[in-house]
Design an enzyme around this catalytic site. Structure first.
Site, PDB file in Angstrom:
ATOM      1  N   LYS A  88       0.809  -1.213   0.000  1.00 24.82           N
ATOM      2  CA  LYS A  88       0.000   0.000   0.000  1.00 24.82           C
ATOM      3  C   LYS A  88       0.846   1.269   0.000  1.00 24.82           C
ATOM      4  O   LYS A  88       0.314   2.359  -0.163  1.00 24.82           O
ATOM      5  CB  LYS A  88      -0.935   0.014   1.212  1.00 24.82           C
ATOM      6  CG  LYS A  88      -1.992  -1.072   1.164  1.00 24.82           C
ATOM      7  CD  LYS A  88      -2.899  -0.996   2.372  1.00 24.82           C
ATOM      8  CE  LYS A  88      -3.946  -2.108   2.310  1.00 24.82           C
ATOM      9  NZ  LYS A  88      -4.810  -2.070   3.491  1.00 24.82           N
ATOM     10  N   CYS A  89       2.145   1.124   0.172  1.00 29.26           N
ATOM     11  CA  CYS A  89       3.048   2.270   0.264  1.00 29.26           C
ATOM     12  C   CYS A  89       3.707   2.543  -1.087  1.00 29.26           C
ATOM     13  O   CYS A  89       4.351   1.665  -1.666  1.00 29.26           O
ATOM     14  CB  CYS A  89       4.128   1.990   1.312  1.00 29.26           C
ATOM     15  SG  CYS A  89       5.450   3.205   1.368  1.00 29.26           S
ATOM     16  N   GLY A  90       3.551   3.768  -1.586  1.00 24.58           N
ATOM     17  CA  GLY A  90       4.133   4.137  -2.878  1.00 24.58           C
ATOM     18  C   GLY A  90       5.646   4.020  -2.902  1.00 24.58           C
ATOM     19  O   GLY A  90       6.226   3.531  -3.874  1.00 24.58           O
TER      20      GLY A  90
END
Length: 116
Positions: free
Chosen positions: A10-12
């Site tokens: 979920k983390c860019g």
């Protein structure tokens, strides 16, 4: 070369770091989704030591319960932070990457190049 990434999809920044690893010729990537399979307290201590940072520097404050747990104050010890991270992996800042060249908290994602 083998590279292990403690990853949150979920983390860019984590996704971009993983993409760099996958696009680099000769790199075999092991992806560990640390929210599903968190590292042990001892592994975290080893990763931070090898990266040359303190557990406090590896603490994720934004989007985590760090403040509510009292972990951002100057009186929180490394042991308290490591214990909390082992119980609540959302407190681990990401992505951590480990290769034969060392360990780094890859924020920004370009930091991963120092390990390749």
């Amino acid at each position: 070369m083998k590279a292990t990434i403690w990853h949150n999809p979920k983390c860019g920044t984590s996704r971009k770091t993983l993409a760099i690893l996958k696009e680099t010729d000769g790199v075999e990537v092991e992806v560990i989704e640390y929210l599903k399979n968190p590292p042990t307290r001892d592994k975290l201590a080893q990763l931070y030591s090898d990266a040359g940072i303190s557990p406090k520097e590896g603490l994720r404050v934004r989007g985590s319960p760090a403040e509510e747990l009292g972990l951002t104050a100057d009186n929180a010890t490394d042991d308290q932070i490591l214990d909390a991270m082992a119980k609540e992996p959302i407190l681990i800042n990401r992505p951590l990457v480990e290769t034969e060249k060392g360990v780094a908290l890859c924020r920004p994602q370009e930091t991963v190049h120092t390990l390749l």
